[in-house]
Design a protein around this motif. Structure first.
Motif, PDB file in Angstrom:
ATOM      1  N   LEU A   1      41.250  32.391  52.251  1.00 46.62           N
ATOM      2  CA  LEU A   1      42.386  32.367  51.339  1.00 46.62           C
ATOM      3  C   LEU A   1      42.127  31.342  50.248  1.00 46.62           C
ATOM      4  O   LEU A   1      41.825  30.191  50.540  1.00 46.62           O
ATOM      5  CB  LEU A   1      43.679  32.029  52.090  1.00 46.62           C
ATOM      6  CG  LEU A   1      44.944  31.925  51.253  1.00 46.62           C
ATOM      7  CD1 LEU A   1      45.317  33.288  50.691  1.00 46.62           C
ATOM      8  CD2 LEU A   1      46.079  31.377  52.089  1.00 46.62           C
ATOM      9  N   VAL A   2      42.211  31.787  49.003  1.00 49.91           N
ATOM     10  CA  VAL A   2      42.037  30.907  47.857  1.00 49.91           C
ATOM     11  C   VAL A   2      43.231  31.130  46.949  1.00 49.91           C
ATOM     12  O   VAL A   2      43.509  32.260  46.546  1.00 49.91           O
ATOM     13  CB  VAL A   2      40.733  31.218  47.086  1.00 49.91           C
ATOM     14  CG1 VAL A   2      40.597  30.332  45.868  1.00 49.91           C
ATOM     15  CG2 VAL A   2      39.530  31.075  47.986  1.00 49.91           C
ATOM     16  N   GLU A   3      43.964  30.089  46.646  1.00 41.90           N
ATOM     17  CA  GLU A   3      45.119  30.205  45.760  1.00 41.90           C
ATOM     18  C   GLU A   3      44.643  30.098  44.314  1.00 41.90           C
ATOM     19  O   GLU A   3      43.942  29.163  43.942  1.00 41.90           O
ATOM     20  CB  GLU A   3      46.122  29.093  46.071  1.00 41.90           C
ATOM     21  CG  GLU A   3      47.450  29.283  45.383  1.00 41.90           C
ATOM     22  CD  GLU A   3      48.488  28.267  45.826  1.00 41.90           C
ATOM     23  OE1 GLU A   3      49.570  28.260  45.236  1.00 41.90           O
ATOM     24  OE2 GLU A   3      48.213  27.487  46.750  1.00 41.90           O
ATOM     25  N   VAL A   4      45.030  31.083  43.501  1.00 40.78           N
ATOM     26  CA  VAL A   4      44.642  31.095  42.090  1.00 40.78           C
ATOM     27  C   VAL A   4      45.888  31.232  41.229  1.00 40.78           C
ATOM     28  O   VAL A   4      46.874  31.832  41.643  1.00 40.78           O
ATOM     29  CB  VAL A   4      43.662  32.252  41.759  1.00 40.78           C
ATOM     30  CG1 VAL A   4      42.365  32.107  42.504  1.00 40.78           C
ATOM     31  CG2 VAL A   4      44.276  33.592  42.021  1.00 40.78           C
ATOM     32  N   PRO A   5      45.854  30.689  40.003  1.00 40.31           N
ATOM     33  CA  PRO A   5      46.995  30.866  39.096  1.00 40.31           C
ATOM     34  C   PRO A   5      47.073  32.327  38.640  1.00 40.31           C
ATOM     35  O   PRO A   5      46.072  32.924  38.270  1.00 40.31           O
ATOM     36  CB  PRO A   5      46.686  29.931  37.933  1.00 40.31           C
ATOM     37  CG  PRO A   5      45.221  29.681  37.991  1.00 40.31           C
ATOM     38  CD  PRO A   5      44.810  29.857  39.426  1.00 40.31           C
ATOM     39  N   SER A   6      48.259  32.903  38.673  1.00 41.90           N
ATOM     40  CA  SER A   6      48.414  34.312  38.305  1.00 41.90           C
ATOM     41  C   SER A   6      48.725  34.520  36.827  1.00 41.90           C
ATOM     42  O   SER A   6      48.917  35.644  36.401  1.00 41.90           O
ATOM     43  CB  SER A   6      49.531  34.937  39.147  1.00 41.90           C
ATOM     44  OG  SER A   6      50.745  34.267  38.897  1.00 41.90           O
ATOM     45  N   ARG A   7      48.729  33.465  36.066  1.00 39.53           N
ATOM     46  CA  ARG A   7      49.085  33.552  34.647  1.00 39.53           C
ATOM     47  C   ARG A   7      48.140  34.488  33.882  1.00 39.53           C
ATOM     48  O   ARG A   7      46.923  34.372  33.961  1.00 39.53           O
ATOM     49  CB  ARG A   7      49.045  32.160  34.034  1.00 39.53           C
ATOM     50  CG  ARG A   7      49.532  32.142  32.621  1.00 39.53           C
ATOM     51  CD  ARG A   7      49.605  30.746  32.080  1.00 39.53           C
ATOM     52  NE  ARG A   7      50.465  30.747  30.921  1.00 39.53           N
ATOM     53  CZ  ARG A   7      50.675  29.707  30.175  1.00 39.53           C
ATOM     54  NH1 ARG A   7      50.123  28.572  30.483  1.00 39.53           N
ATOM     55  NH2 ARG A   7      51.467  29.804  29.139  1.00 39.53           N
ATOM     56  N   ASN A   8      48.739  35.422  33.150  1.00 38.18           N
ATOM     57  CA  ASN A   8      48.034  36.379  32.277  1.00 38.18           C
ATOM     58  C   ASN A   8      47.132  37.357  33.018  1.00 38.18           C
ATOM     59  O   ASN A   8      46.296  38.004  32.394  1.00 38.18           O
ATOM     60  CB  ASN A   8      47.217  35.658  31.200  1.00 38.18           C
ATOM     61  CG  ASN A   8      48.089  34.963  30.187  1.00 38.18           C
ATOM     62  OD1 ASN A   8      49.229  35.349  29.971  1.00 38.18           O
ATOM     63  ND2 ASN A   8      47.572  33.926  29.581  1.00 38.18           N
ATOM     64  N   THR A   9      47.274  37.513  34.312  1.00 36.31           N
ATOM     65  CA  THR A   9      46.395  38.436  35.021  1.00 36.31           C
ATOM     66  C   THR A   9      46.679  39.894  34.664  1.00 36.31           C
ATOM     67  O   THR A   9      45.773  40.724  34.722  1.00 36.31           O
ATOM     68  CB  THR A   9      46.494  38.249  36.546  1.00 36.31           C
ATOM     69  OG1 THR A   9      47.857  38.355  36.943  1.00 36.31           O
ATOM     70  CG2 THR A   9      45.929  36.912  36.961  1.00 36.31           C
ATOM     71  N   THR A  10      47.911  40.233  34.296  1.00 37.74           N
ATOM     72  CA  THR A  10      48.197  41.606  33.885  1.00 37.74           C
ATOM     73  C   THR A  10      47.955  41.812  32.393  1.00 37.74           C
ATOM     74  O   THR A  10      47.841  42.946  31.938  1.00 37.74           O
ATOM     75  CB  THR A  10      49.658  42.005  34.199  1.00 37.74           C
ATOM     76  OG1 THR A  10      50.543  41.129  33.525  1.00 37.74           O
ATOM     77  CG2 THR A  10      49.928  41.971  35.682  1.00 37.74           C
ATOM     78  N   ILE A  11      47.879  40.730  31.643  1.00 36.75           N
ATOM     79  CA  ILE A  11      47.689  40.818  30.190  1.00 36.75           C
ATOM     80  C   ILE A  11      46.210  40.851  29.820  1.00 36.75           C
ATOM     81  O   ILE A  11      45.795  41.604  28.955  1.00 36.75           O
ATOM     82  CB  ILE A  11      48.402  39.646  29.488  1.00 36.75           C
ATOM     83  CG1 ILE A  11      49.918  39.767  29.684  1.00 36.75           C
ATOM     84  CG2 ILE A  11      48.060  39.597  28.008  1.00 36.75           C
ATOM     85  CD1 ILE A  11      50.693  38.574  29.180  1.00 36.75           C
ATOM     86  N   ASP A  12      45.404  40.037  30.492  1.00 41.90           N
ATOM     87  CA  ASP A  12      43.975  39.956  30.183  1.00 41.90           C
ATOM     88  C   ASP A  12      43.249  41.210  30.654  1.00 41.90           C
ATOM     89  O   ASP A  12      43.487  41.704  31.753  1.00 41.90           O
ATOM     90  CB  ASP A  12      43.341  38.734  30.853  1.00 41.90           C
ATOM     91  CG  ASP A  12      43.857  37.420  30.296  1.00 41.90           C
ATOM     92  OD1 ASP A  12      44.400  37.425  29.177  1.00 41.90           O
ATOM     93  OD2 ASP A  12      43.716  36.397  30.984  1.00 41.90           O
ATOM     94  N   CYS A  13      42.344  41.713  29.817  1.00 41.57           N
ATOM     95  CA  CYS A  13      41.518  42.858  30.202  1.00 41.57           C
ATOM     96  C   CYS A  13      40.452  42.358  31.170  1.00 41.57           C
ATOM     97  O   CYS A  13      39.762  41.378  30.882  1.00 41.57           O
ATOM     98  CB  CYS A  13      40.874  43.478  28.967  1.00 41.57           C
ATOM     99  SG  CYS A  13      39.804  44.884  29.365  1.00 41.57           S
ATOM    100  N   SER A  14      40.302  43.023  32.297  1.00 42.38           N
ATOM    101  CA  SER A  14      39.339  42.593  33.302  1.00 42.38           C
ATOM    102  C   SER A  14      37.893  42.858  32.871  1.00 42.38           C
ATOM    103  O   SER A  14      36.974  42.283  33.416  1.00 42.38           O
ATOM    104  CB  SER A  14      39.615  43.271  34.639  1.00 42.38           C
ATOM    105  OG  SER A  14      39.538  44.668  34.515  1.00 42.38           O
ATOM    106  N   ARG A  15      37.684  43.718  31.879  1.00 43.87           N
ATOM    107  CA  ARG A  15      36.328  44.007  31.411  1.00 43.87           C
ATOM    108  C   ARG A  15      35.898  43.062  30.288  1.00 43.87           C
ATOM    109  O   ARG A  15      34.838  42.465  30.345  1.00 43.87           O
ATOM    110  CB  ARG A  15      36.229  45.444  30.927  1.00 43.87           C
ATOM    111  CG  ARG A  15      34.820  45.802  30.465  1.00 43.87           C
ATOM    112  CD  ARG A  15      34.727  47.181  29.881  1.00 43.87           C
ATOM    113  NE  ARG A  15      34.866  48.186  30.930  1.00 43.87           N
ATOM    114  CZ  ARG A  15      35.097  49.467  30.681  1.00 43.87           C
ATOM    115  NH1 ARG A  15      35.237  49.900  29.449  1.00 43.87           N
ATOM    116  NH2 ARG A  15      35.195  50.331  31.676  1.00 43.87           N
TER     117      ARG A  15
END
Length: 109
Positions: free
Chosen positions: A11-25
């Motif tokens: 388990l690694v906690e990561v900030p979820s900020r902009n994860t739906t906005i940023d293009c993963s590619r």
């Protein structure tokens, strides 16, 4: 967090900020309302489910926290998700309702 730690191998906690906005590619920021369920990048033409795009970004952020080469292969694999026809119809309806111009046809595949 305790329930997740109990169930997970790692388990690694990561900030979820902009994860739906940023293009993963390509990393381009693609603003969208919550009603739009498909991520569509104008720069690299990536089209995929919004939540799947966010999950890839979250995984990448988690892997960047530590050396991802130490992870077992099964934790690093990305599997494609098929976008349902219902999701695409819903997005077209939302675009049509909030836009004066006709939605452009698109192809996912």
């Amino acid at each position: 967090m305790q329930k997740l730690e109990y169930k997970c191998k790692m388990l690694v906690e990561v900030p979820s900020r902009n994860t739906t906005i940023d293009c993963s590619r390509c990393g381009n920021k693609v603003s969208k309302s919550l009603a739009v369920r498909i991520h569509r990048c104008d720069k690299c033409n990536l089209a995929m489910d919004r939540d799947y795009n966010a999950s890839i970004n979250i995984l990448q952020k988690g892997l960047n926290i530590f050396n991802h080469n130490t992870l077992p292969q099964e934790l690093r694999e990305l599997t494609p998700v098929k976008i349902s026809k219902r999701s695409m119809k819903q997005e077209v309806a939302v675009i049509t309702a909030f836009s004066k111009e006709k939605p452009k046809p698109f192809r996912v595949g």
